[in-house]
Enzyme design. Structure first.
Site, PDB file in Angstrom:
ATOM      1  N   CYS A 130       0.832  -1.197   0.000  1.00 55.33           N
ATOM      2  CA  CYS A 130       0.000   0.000   0.000  1.00 55.33           C
ATOM      3  C   CYS A 130       0.865   1.244   0.000  1.00 55.33           C
ATOM      4  O   CYS A 130       1.757   1.382   0.818  1.00 55.33           O
ATOM      5  CB  CYS A 130      -0.917   0.007   1.212  1.00 55.33           C
ATOM      6  SG  CYS A 130      -1.958   1.469   1.304  1.00 55.33           S
ATOM      7  N   PHE A 170      -5.588  -2.370 -19.714  1.00 51.67           N
ATOM      8  CA  PHE A 170      -6.243  -3.495 -20.386  1.00 51.67           C
ATOM      9  C   PHE A 170      -5.358  -4.089 -21.482  1.00 51.67           C
ATOM     10  O   PHE A 170      -5.829  -4.402 -22.580  1.00 51.67           O
ATOM     11  CB  PHE A 170      -7.589  -3.066 -20.974  1.00 51.67           C
ATOM     12  CG  PHE A 170      -8.625  -2.757 -19.937  1.00 51.67           C
ATOM     13  CD1 PHE A 170      -9.123  -3.755 -19.122  1.00 51.67           C
ATOM     14  CD2 PHE A 170      -9.106  -1.459 -19.787  1.00 51.67           C
ATOM     15  CE1 PHE A 170     -10.088  -3.468 -18.162  1.00 51.67           C
ATOM     16  CE2 PHE A 170     -10.065  -1.164 -18.829  1.00 51.67           C
ATOM     17  CZ  PHE A 170     -10.558  -2.175 -18.010  1.00 51.67           C
ATOM     18  N   CYS A 171      -4.083  -4.230 -21.175  1.00 49.75           N
ATOM     19  CA  CYS A 171      -3.136  -4.726 -22.176  1.00 49.75           C
ATOM     20  C   CYS A 171      -3.249  -6.241 -22.300  1.00 49.75           C
ATOM     21  O   CYS A 171      -2.915  -6.991 -21.381  1.00 49.75           O
ATOM     22  CB  CYS A 171      -1.708  -4.328 -21.802  1.00 49.75           C
ATOM     23  SG  CYS A 171      -1.430  -2.549 -21.836  1.00 49.75           S
ATOM     24  N   LYS A 172      -3.725  -6.671 -23.439  1.00 48.79           N
ATOM     25  CA  LYS A 172      -3.823  -8.082 -23.795  1.00 48.79           C
ATOM     26  C   LYS A 172      -3.330  -8.205 -25.236  1.00 48.79           C
ATOM     27  O   LYS A 172      -3.268  -7.217 -25.967  1.00 48.79           O
ATOM     28  CB  LYS A 172      -5.269  -8.577 -23.694  1.00 48.79           C
ATOM     29  CG  LYS A 172      -5.921  -8.398 -22.323  1.00 48.79           C
ATOM     30  CD  LYS A 172      -5.348  -9.357 -21.305  1.00 48.79           C
ATOM     31  CE  LYS A 172      -6.169  -9.348 -20.014  1.00 48.79           C
ATOM     32  NZ  LYS A 172      -6.133  -8.050 -19.316  1.00 48.79           N
ATOM     33  N   PRO A 173      -2.963  -9.410 -25.678  1.00 48.52           N
ATOM     34  CA  PRO A 173      -2.568  -9.542 -27.081  1.00 48.52           C
ATOM     35  C   PRO A 173      -3.643  -8.992 -28.021  1.00 48.52           C
ATOM     36  O   PRO A 173      -4.798  -9.396 -27.977  1.00 48.52           O
ATOM     37  CB  PRO A 173      -2.389 -11.055 -27.240  1.00 48.52           C
ATOM     38  CG  PRO A 173      -1.956 -11.519 -25.884  1.00 48.52           C
ATOM     39  CD  PRO A 173      -2.757 -10.670 -24.930  1.00 48.52           C
ATOM     40  N   GLY A 174      -3.250  -8.025 -28.834  1.00 49.80           N
ATOM     41  CA  GLY A 174      -4.172  -7.425 -29.782  1.00 49.80           C
ATOM     42  C   GLY A 174      -5.086  -6.367 -29.201  1.00 49.80           C
ATOM     43  O   GLY A 174      -5.967  -5.857 -29.901  1.00 49.80           O
ATOM     44  N   ARG A 175      -4.877  -6.000 -27.945  1.00 41.90           N
ATOM     45  CA  ARG A 175      -5.787  -5.059 -27.298  1.00 41.90           C
ATOM     46  C   ARG A 175      -5.033  -4.144 -26.343  1.00 41.90           C
ATOM     47  O   ARG A 175      -4.094  -4.577 -25.679  1.00 41.90           O
ATOM     48  CB  ARG A 175      -6.856  -5.826 -26.525  1.00 41.90           C
ATOM     49  CG  ARG A 175      -7.816  -4.956 -25.728  1.00 41.90           C
ATOM     50  CD  ARG A 175      -8.723  -5.811 -24.858  1.00 41.90           C
ATOM     51  NE  ARG A 175      -9.557  -4.986 -23.989  1.00 41.90           N
ATOM     52  CZ  ARG A 175     -10.306  -5.455 -23.007  1.00 41.90           C
ATOM     53  NH1 ARG A 175     -10.322  -6.758 -22.762  1.00 41.90           N
ATOM     54  NH2 ARG A 175     -11.037  -4.640 -22.263  1.00 41.90           N
TER      55      ARG A 175
END
Length: 277
Positions: free
Chosen positions: A121, A260-265
């Site tokens: 924290c 929201f980092c994901k493959p392709g996004r």
């Protein structure tokens, strides 16, 4: 279970930060089994003999954590402000004993705060709401990043989480080159601590914050943004979402924040001019 048996169980794994314990599964409550659990210990940062903060953390790479915390909290300006550091056991956890320069220690005493120990924290224990947030110089715009290079980095982020692979209980923070290659990373049960470890290690090794970005496996809270900006990081990628305060701080200090980092996004919250696809 006998104490000798429990000791044997705890020593089964040789990965720092992991212990094996006895537990029961929902579908078989009659038969215990062994499983790996991530360690979480109180870590006190003690500056010139005075305890400043207690954080819950994984018990490894604590020198990097202490250095990164000192930098990202504005206690020091560079690793040269620390003259010595030792990690020692205490009665209930671990202490990192840090020897600060006289000038930096005087500054610390003037604005000292007591933080309550919770997992990673960064706000606990501030005395007033006005104390939340530190002045950060606006970041320059010195680099760009191709979002097409992000996918490969996301696939390899787990490589820096050996404890997480066993326990599903840690966060990671890694440095990503413009090519998408991850060249260094740290994990911890606390996401802020993982980031501090990364910041501390790169600062100790004299690495530049130019030509790359930070990638974290967690959400992007305002503390993550502020810590990154305090050390000169221009781009922060997070696997999960960002908070409103994180977006406000990132906008104000010119940090490019992506969640929201994901493959392709990916979702870009602030300063997209550093990015291309």
């Amino acid at each position: 279970m006998k104490k000798t048996q429990q000791k044997e169980i705890e020593n089964v794994t040789n990965i720092t930060g992991v212990r094996q314990i006895e537990l029961w599964r929902r579908d078989d409550l009659q038969h215990p089994r062994l499983d790996e659990v991530a360690e979480e210990v109180p870590v006190a940062l003690v500056y010139n003999g005075i305890s400043h903060v207690v954080m819950m953390a994984s018990p490894k790479d604590l020198e990097y954590f202490a250095l990164g915390f000192s930098l990202s909290e504005g206690i020091i300006e560079s690793p040269r402000d620390i003259f010595g550091m030792d990690v020692v056991p205490s009665c209930n956890g671990l202490e990192v004993q840090i020897e600060l320069s006289s000038r930096r220690f005087m500054g610390l005493k003037e604005r000292r705060r007591a933080l309550a120990g919770r997992t990673g924290c960064g706000v606990c224990g501030v005395e007033q709401l006005n104390d939340i947030g530190k002045p950060v110089q606006p970041l320059p715009f010195t680099q760009t990043f191709d979002l097409n290079k992000l996918d490969d980095a996301l696939r390899h982020l787990n490589d820096f989480q050996p404890v997480g692979q066993l326990t599903s209980c840690t966060h990671a923070a890694a440095w990503m080159l413009p090519s998408g290659e991850l060249v260094g990373g740290h994990e911890d049960v606390g996401r802020h601590v993982a980031l501090d470890k990364l910041l501390g290690r790169r600062s100790q090794e004299g690495e530049s914050w130019q030509q790359g970005a930070v990638l974290v496996s967690s959400r992007a809270s305002y503390e993550m943004v502020q810590k990154s900006a305090m050390c000169g990081v221009e781009i922060l990628f997070a696997v999960s979402a960002a908070t409103t305060l994180a977006v406000e701080v990132a906008e104000r200090c010119n940090l490019t924040l992506v969640g929201f980092c994901k493959p392709g996004r990916a979702t870009v919250y602030t300063h997209p001019q550093r990015l291309s696809n």
